[in-house]
Structure formats: C-alpha cells, structure tokens
Design a protein around this motif. Structure first.
Motif, PDB file in Angstrom:
ATOM      1  N   LEU A 147      -4.436   0.875   2.987  1.00 34.02           N
ATOM      2  CA  LEU A 147      -3.814   0.211   1.845  1.00 34.02           C
ATOM      3  C   LEU A 147      -2.602   1.009   1.352  1.00 34.02           C
ATOM      4  N   LEU A 148      -2.769   2.323   1.214  1.00 32.41           N
ATOM      5  CA  LEU A 148      -1.671   3.174   0.762  1.00 32.41           C
ATOM      6  C   LEU A 148      -0.492   3.122   1.731  1.00 32.41           C
ATOM      7  N   VAL A 149      -0.796   3.155   3.025  1.00 32.96           N
ATOM      8  CA  VAL A 149       0.260   3.086   4.036  1.00 32.96           C
ATOM      9  C   VAL A 149       1.004   1.753   3.931  1.00 32.96           C
ATOM     10  N   SER A 150       0.249   0.659   3.745  1.00 31.31           N
ATOM     11  CA  SER A 150       0.873  -0.668   3.646  1.00 31.31           C
ATOM     12  C   SER A 150       1.793  -0.761   2.437  1.00 31.31           C
ATOM     13  N   ILE A 151       1.348  -0.211   1.305  1.00 33.70           N
ATOM     14  CA  ILE A 151       2.166  -0.237   0.089  1.00 33.70           C
ATOM     15  C   ILE A 151       3.422   0.611   0.273  1.00 33.70           C
ATOM     16  N   ALA A 152       3.223   1.822   0.807  1.00 34.01           N
ATOM     17  CA  ALA A 152       4.375   2.708   1.030  1.00 34.01           C
ATOM     18  C   ALA A 152       5.373   2.066   1.991  1.00 34.01           C
ATOM     19  N   TRP A 153       4.866   1.398   3.012  1.00 38.85           N
ATOM     20  CA  TRP A 153       5.712   0.719   4.005  1.00 38.85           C
ATOM     21  C   TRP A 153       6.513  -0.408   3.348  1.00 38.85           C
ATOM     22  N   HIS A 154       5.848  -1.159   2.461  1.00 35.74           N
ATOM     23  CA  HIS A 154       6.521  -2.240   1.718  1.00 35.74           C
ATOM     24  C   HIS A 154       7.673  -1.676   0.889  1.00 35.74           C
TER      25      HIS A 154
ATOM     26  N   VAL B  73      18.655   4.604  -6.585  1.00 33.43           N
ATOM     27  CA  VAL B  73      17.211   4.431  -6.752  1.00 33.43           C
ATOM     28  C   VAL B  73      16.635   5.729  -7.313  1.00 33.43           C
ATOM     29  N   PRO B  74      16.347   5.792  -8.616  1.00 34.77           N
ATOM     30  CA  PRO B  74      15.817   7.030  -9.200  1.00 34.77           C
ATOM     31  C   PRO B  74      14.383   7.350  -8.778  1.00 34.77           C
ATOM     32  N   GLN B  75      13.566   6.307  -8.480  1.00 35.28           N
ATOM     33  CA  GLN B  75      12.149   6.554  -8.192  1.00 35.28           C
ATOM     34  C   GLN B  75      11.633   5.706  -7.044  1.00 35.28           C
ATOM     35  N   TYR B  76      10.754   6.318  -6.234  1.00 30.53           N
ATOM     36  CA  TYR B  76       9.984   5.640  -5.191  1.00 30.53           C
ATOM     37  C   TYR B  76       8.545   6.091  -5.387  1.00 30.53           C
ATOM     38  N   MET B  77       7.679   5.177  -5.830  1.00 31.15           N
ATOM     39  CA  MET B  77       6.315   5.550  -6.172  1.00 31.15           C
ATOM     40  C   MET B  77       5.300   4.650  -5.470  1.00 31.15           C
ATOM     41  N   VAL B  78       4.227   5.259  -4.979  1.00 30.13           N
ATOM     42  CA  VAL B  78       3.094   4.529  -4.416  1.00 30.13           C
ATOM     43  C   VAL B  78       1.949   4.635  -5.410  1.00 30.13           C
ATOM     44  N   GLY B  79       1.527   3.497  -5.950  1.00 35.42           N
ATOM     45  CA  GLY B  79       0.465   3.488  -6.947  1.00 35.42           C
ATOM     46  C   GLY B  79       1.009   3.314  -8.348  1.00 35.42           C
ATOM     47  N   PHE B  80       0.086   3.264  -9.307  1.00 36.58           N
ATOM     48  CA  PHE B  80       0.438   3.135 -10.722  1.00 36.58           C
ATOM     49  C   PHE B  80      -0.335   4.179 -11.530  1.00 36.58           C
ATOM     50  N   GLY B  81       0.036   4.310 -12.785  1.00 34.07           N
ATOM     51  CA  GLY B  81      -0.678   5.242 -13.659  1.00 34.07           C
ATOM     52  C   GLY B  81      -0.074   6.627 -13.601  1.00 34.07           C
TER      53      GLY B  81
ATOM     54  N   LYS C 173       0.910   8.008  -7.288  1.00 36.62           N
ATOM     55  CA  LYS C 173       0.239   7.879  -8.575  1.00 36.62           C
ATOM     56  C   LYS C 173      -1.254   7.668  -8.384  1.00 36.62           C
ATOM     57  N   ALA C 174      -1.989   7.759  -9.476  1.00 33.39           N
ATOM     58  CA  ALA C 174      -3.442   7.849  -9.410  1.00 33.39           C
ATOM     59  C   ALA C 174      -4.123   6.561  -8.977  1.00 33.39           C
ATOM     60  N   VAL C 175      -3.561   5.409  -9.312  1.00 31.50           N
ATOM     61  CA  VAL C 175      -4.223   4.123  -9.035  1.00 31.50           C
ATOM     62  C   VAL C 175      -3.532   3.451  -7.854  1.00 31.50           C
ATOM     63  N   PRO C 176      -4.163   3.417  -6.669  1.00 27.60           N
ATOM     64  CA  PRO C 176      -3.492   2.899  -5.464  1.00 27.60           C
ATOM     65  C   PRO C 176      -3.557   1.383  -5.362  1.00 27.60           C
ATOM     66  N   LEU C 177      -3.096   0.692  -6.396  1.00 26.33           N
ATOM     67  CA  LEU C 177      -3.166  -0.776  -6.406  1.00 26.33           C
ATOM     68  C   LEU C 177      -1.784  -1.415  -6.368  1.00 26.33           C
ATOM     69  N   GLY C 178      -0.816  -0.694  -5.870  1.00 32.69           N
ATOM     70  CA  GLY C 178       0.532  -1.231  -5.789  1.00 32.69           C
ATOM     71  C   GLY C 178       1.533  -0.104  -5.657  1.00 32.69           C
TER      72      GLY C 178
END
Length: 433
Positions: free
Chosen positions: A17-24, A39-47, A63-68
């Motif tokens: 899931l993390l790889v898929s989000i990072a790839w997106h 682009v100031p920020q590139y983040m995987v996850g929220f929170g 970030k702590a919550v890997p939901l996006g």
C-alpha cells in the motif's frame, strides 16, 4: 503459526500500500518538476511526520497514518478578481474558497510568480494531475502481467475431472441420473477421468474455451477426438448430444441463462494456467470493464452494506471493501494451505486490483480528486479556445477554488462511505475461505 502468518500477510499488504501511494505521488512530483512548478512537500501518509528529509527545494517524508499521500504545489488556485489571496469572508461558503486560495499561496517566495501551478497551460496541468492515477494504472498492469504470464491463474483445462454418466439439463441442478436419462456421449465413448483432450474433430484444443466452443457447435454430429491417456494418444468416437447448457458471453465467461447446444458430458479439471500476452490483455480489459461497472453500481450497494454493518444482512462477495478489508484478505491468503507461489500470486493480484481501483476512483471528475482538477483544466482550455475563435477577450484561468464548497461536500460523502466500509470490514468482513 497461523496467527503469525495472518499478521505477516497484513504487513505485506501495508508495505504494498505504501509503495502504491508513493508511486502515485511520484507521478505528480516528477511531472510538476518537469514543468517548473515548485513542490515544497512530498509526503506518504497523513498525520504526524515520523521521518522527513529535505533535498533541494522539496521536503520528502513519511507520516504516521498510511492511508494516502500528497505533494504540495504552490499556486494550485489563481488569485481572486482583485488579486488577493488571503482575504477572509464571513460567509462559510466564501470562507472555504478563500481558505483554499490562501493555502495555495502560503509558501510563496520571491521568484515563484512564474512557478505556480495555475500559471501553467491547461494541457500541462492535465498531465500533472493525470500522472498520479496513471502511475497506479501502470503498476496495476505490470502486476497483473506478472501474475498472468509468470504464475498463471486458475482456469478450466482440457483435462477430464469426471465423466457424466447421463445427459442432464444444467438448469435442473441435479447430479443423479434417472432411468429415462440417456447415457452421455463421453461415457459411451469410453472417456476416463485424467484424460487430456488434445484435439476435437481434427482441430487442436489447447485451451478449454476452444474445446467448449467446438463441442457446443457440434450438436448432433458424429465426431472423433483424441485424448492423451497416460502418455499415449487414444482416439475416441461419439455422437454429440443436444442439451441445455449454461450460456456464455463472447469472452467465454458464463452468464445467467441457458442455451441449447452440443453436449459431450464431462467436467473439466481446473489448474494453474499461464497466459500469453494476448490472453493477458484480454483478461485485463475484461477486469477493467468489471471495475467500471462496479464503480457505477457502488451507490446501489450502500443499503446492503449498511445492513451487513448494522443489521443481520450477509456480506456479499462483491461488496465494497476498504483498506482494512483488503488487509484482512491478505492475512487470510497467508494462512491458506496452498503453494507459496500461489499465495504470492494472490497477494500480487490484490495489490494490482487496489491500484486499478485507485486509478478509476481518482479519475472521477470531482474535486478534491485528481479528476476534478483535470476537468477544471479542460474546461479552462475549452472556454479560452472558444473565446479565441469568437474573438472575445481571454477569460483567464478557471478558478477551481470556487468549487471548493462542492469539494467539501464530496469529501464528506467519501468520508462517511469510508467509515461505513470500515465498520463493515471489522464486524462483517468479506472472507475468501
């Protein structure tokens, strides 16, 4: 050991899931930088941020919550008609618009006036917003091809699982023969379990669909067919019966209903069959069509999902499933008593399906999804070109920020639906066993 394998399956899915989000997000990031957008920020996850590192002008982090995930691009929305970006209205709807506009400019630095997202031509903005979902599509295709061509999928084969002793219409749904039932052509011909049919009526039969179609088209005919029995070819003869059999579509898939067709009288064995590239493309095209149909039918499944979550209703196999549900499925896969290669193939299938869903979902022309920004850029291009043709003044960039109230409503609906799916996944999950 079973619990350990279940947890391992969930961990594998979480990593995928993390790889898929990072790839997106990499798709958005790479194209934004290609077109000179800061682009100031590139983040995987929220929170809360658990790790980050700045490289050049961009902060990369997890970030702590890997939901996006997200990338932050400056100038997502144009200034208002007075050129202001931070004015605050007492109207809640206007406030949403102005908050979104202010956020788009909050990291503006000297020299960024020409590096803002909204200043790019519409076709460049379309590419930037499409690149994220497209990366998920690319990954889904790669994963599907890996399984289909590398591992194979469970399919009916030309090997005989069992021979029917008599002719029974499939619509009768019975297994035992009656005295009035005629003997099946396969039984009369001497076919045995374990035979592999290599040709039928002089035509080679390399797959079940080819063999099935030949049999169905031979009703009433006397035919010869060759079977491989214990390493030697044996020629058998039969008069193909006419029977009521399950209906098939053009792709060879069984559909509701029955038709009159040729009937030999045996059950094919299933096995893991590797697909060639053409077969893989056909299979994936069918799955994309199924996924689109499921997405369209999604609102109609909400009542049954609610009943499964809060009532006594069953959880249907094709019920919408969230990240928690998918994680539970991968946990179950890890505990199945099947070869490790097939477990891996099933893991990859789940991840491929997840990426395909991400692509289709994000292409919906609704804010705050990528498709909403694409629709805004296309509309801007249309009205600017129309103004040019009609010799009217350039209307300027389309202010997507004005649609933010709609975006908040859409986001609220998505959140409610996600919570409903989450509850159903916990209290009444979809199970593969």
């Amino acid at each position: 050991m079973t619990t350990l394998m279940f947890i391992l399956g969930i961990v594998v899915f979480a990593v995928g899931l993390l790889v898929s989000i990072a790839w997106h997000e990499l798709g958005h990031l790479s194209t934004a930088k290609l077109f000179g957008i800061r682009v100031p920020q590139y983040m995987v996850g929220f929170g809360p941020t658990i790790w980050s590192r700045r490289k050049g002008e961009t902060e990369y982090g997890i970030k702590a919550v890997p939901l996006g995930g997200y990338i932050r691009m400056i100038g997502m929305f144009p200034p208002d008609d007075q050129g202001r970006v931070s004015a605050r209205s007492t109207s809640p709807w206007r406030g949403m618009i102005e908050d979104a506009r202010s956020a788009a400019f909050e990291e503006l630095r000297p020299g960024d006036e020409t590096r803002m997202f909204y200043t790019r031509k519409p076709w460049k903005r379309v590419i930037v917003m499409f690149a994220g979902p497209f990366m998920n599509l690319v990954l889904a295709v790669a994963l599907f091809l890996t399984v289909l061509m590398g591992f194979g999928i469970q399919k009916e084969t030309t090997v005989v699982e069992s021979v029917s002793p008599c002719v029974i219409a499939q619509s009768q749904h019975r297994d035992s023969c009656k005295k009035a039932d005629p003997a099946s052509p396969a039984a009369q011909a001497g076919m045995k379990a374990g035979d592999r049919i290599v040709s039928f009526d002089g035509k080679p039969t390399e797959d079940w669909n080819t063999l099935s179609d030949l049999i169905r088209d031979s009703a009433g005919k006397d035919v010869s067919f060759v079977v491989d029995r214990d390493g030697r070819d044996v020629t058998l003869h039969a008069k193909i019966a006419t029977n009521q059999v399950a209906k098939k579509d053009a792709g060879g898939n069984y559909v509701d209903g029955y038709v009159k067709a040729g009937f030999l009288g045996f059950s094919p064995a299933t096995g893991v069959v590797k697909q060639d590239f053409g077969e893989s493309v056909t299979w994936m095209t069918d799955r994309v069509g199924d996924a689109v149909d499921s997405l369209v039918a999604l609102p109609g499944k909400i009542p049954a999902l609610w009943d499964a979550a809060f009532g006594d209703g069953p959880r249907e196999p094709d019920s919408p499933m969230g990240i928690v549900g998918a994680a539970r499925v991968t946990g179950e896969i890890a505990t199945l008593d099947i070869p490790a290669s097939q477990q891996l193939a099933m893991f990859v299938f789940v991840l491929a399906g997840f990426n395909l869903s991400l692509f289709l979902f994000n292409m919906l022309p609704l804010l705050p999804l990528d498709g909403g920004h694409i629709a805004g850029a296309l509309w801007e291009s249309l009205r600017r070109n129309l103004a040019r043709v009609l010799r009217r003044p350039d209307p300027g960039p389309f202010d997507v920020a004005k649609l933010m109230p709609v975006a908040y409503v859409v986001a609220g609906i998505f959140v409610c639906f996600t919570v409903l799916v989450l509850i159903a996944d916990v209290v009444n999950p979809v199970k593969i066993s």
